[in-house]
Enzyme design. Structure first.
Site, PDB file in Angstrom:
ATOM      1  N   GLU A 188      43.861  37.622  19.027  1.00  0.00           N
ATOM      2  CA  GLU A 188      44.973  38.531  18.853  1.00  0.00           C
ATOM      3  C   GLU A 188      44.473  39.758  18.547  1.00  0.00           C
ATOM      4  OE1 GLU A 188      43.933  37.055  14.752  1.00  0.00           O
ATOM      5  OE2 GLU A 188      43.934  36.407  16.835  1.00  0.00           O
ATOM      6  N   HIS A 223      38.780  36.273  17.245  1.00  0.00           N
ATOM      7  CA  HIS A 223      40.236  36.459  17.175  1.00  0.00           C
ATOM      8  C   HIS A 223      40.848  36.874  18.387  1.00  0.00           C
ATOM      9  CE1 HIS A 223      40.979  35.574  12.720  1.00  0.00           C
ATOM     10  NE2 HIS A 223      39.683  36.133  12.611  1.00  0.00           N
ATOM     11  N   CYS A 242      39.820  31.119  14.815  1.00  0.00           N
ATOM     12  CA  CYS A 242      38.845  31.246  13.749  1.00  0.00           C
ATOM     13  C   CYS A 242      38.394  30.123  12.941  1.00  0.00           C
ATOM     14  CB  CYS A 242      39.169  32.512  12.946  1.00  0.00           C
ATOM     15  SG  CYS A 242      38.009  33.240  11.786  1.00  0.00           S
TER      16      CYS A 242
END
Length: 216
Positions: free
Chosen positions: A198, A196, A88
């Site tokens: 994750e 993202h 990001c």
């Protein structure tokens, strides 16, 4: 092998660490994941991760505030050729400049400016929040065997700005949000995602696993 997640007061450190730990467990060679604000520890790691959330200028100030960190990661990535993953705003910091509210100098690892996204469809809201498929512009080992394209898996975005790269060759993939949005960039041993990983479930985990296997 060790993976340093850089702590400079910005980013989803816990989520990023958990995702990289999970991906590391899937590999044949064990890799230790740790969060650090110590430049020496960051420099000594085999791989680095630069997360980031919020405004570009705030993230740059936070990184500069960790004495010696910019120098350590720049030496590790640009001179020692260690792999770096930016997430990001962490990826946006690779750029020459950020144009979010004020002009702020980036790390200048990838030429270009971080600019506000401007969807052609005025009904599309800013920030861009949600799931998008990715259109691949060129092949890269970190994208190996990933289900991409219009019928591929989705990545999770939360952002208002993206990196408008000066060199098209530095862009690996884009998303469509009323127009092209830079999704993945890479140059030399640095790679970064606007989305993202994750938070991108199986797709994100597979992408991280490929990064950990990558031997540039």
């Amino acid at each position: 092998m060790s993976i340093a997640i850089i702590d400079y007061g910005s980013g989803n450190l816990h989520s990023a660490a958990k995702a990289f730990e999970r991906a590391a467990r899937s590999l044949e060679d064990p890799q230790k994941v740790f969060v650090t604000s110590d430049p020496d520890q960051a420099y000594g790691a085999d791989r680095l991760v630069l997360p980031g959330v919020g405004a570009f200028a705030d993230c740059r100030r936070g990184l500069d505030a960790v004495n010696g960190m910019v120098e350590a990661i720049t030496e590790a990535v640009r001179v020692k050729a260690r792999p770096m993953f930016g997430i990001c705003v962490g990826m946006q910091l690779f750029a020459t400049r950020g144009k979010e509210h004020v002009i702020t100098q980036g790390l200048n690892w990838i030429g270009g400016d971080v600019e506000k996204i401007t969807p052609r469809d005025e009904s599309l809201k800013i920030p861009h929040m949600g799931w998008n498929t990715l259109d691949v512009l060129r092949e890269h080992p970190v994208l190996n065997k990933l289900p991409l394209g219009p019928k591929g898996q989705h990545a999770y975005f939360v952002h208002s700005y993206h990196l408008n790269a000066a060199n098209e060759a530095d862009v690996l993939a884009r998303a469509d949000y009323g127009g092209p949005v830079t999704a993945i960039v890479a140059k030399d041993t640095a790679i970064g995602t606007q989305f993202h990983p994750e938070k991108s479930q199986r797709f994100g985990l597979a992408l991280i696993s490929n990064f950990l296997r990558w031997k540039p």
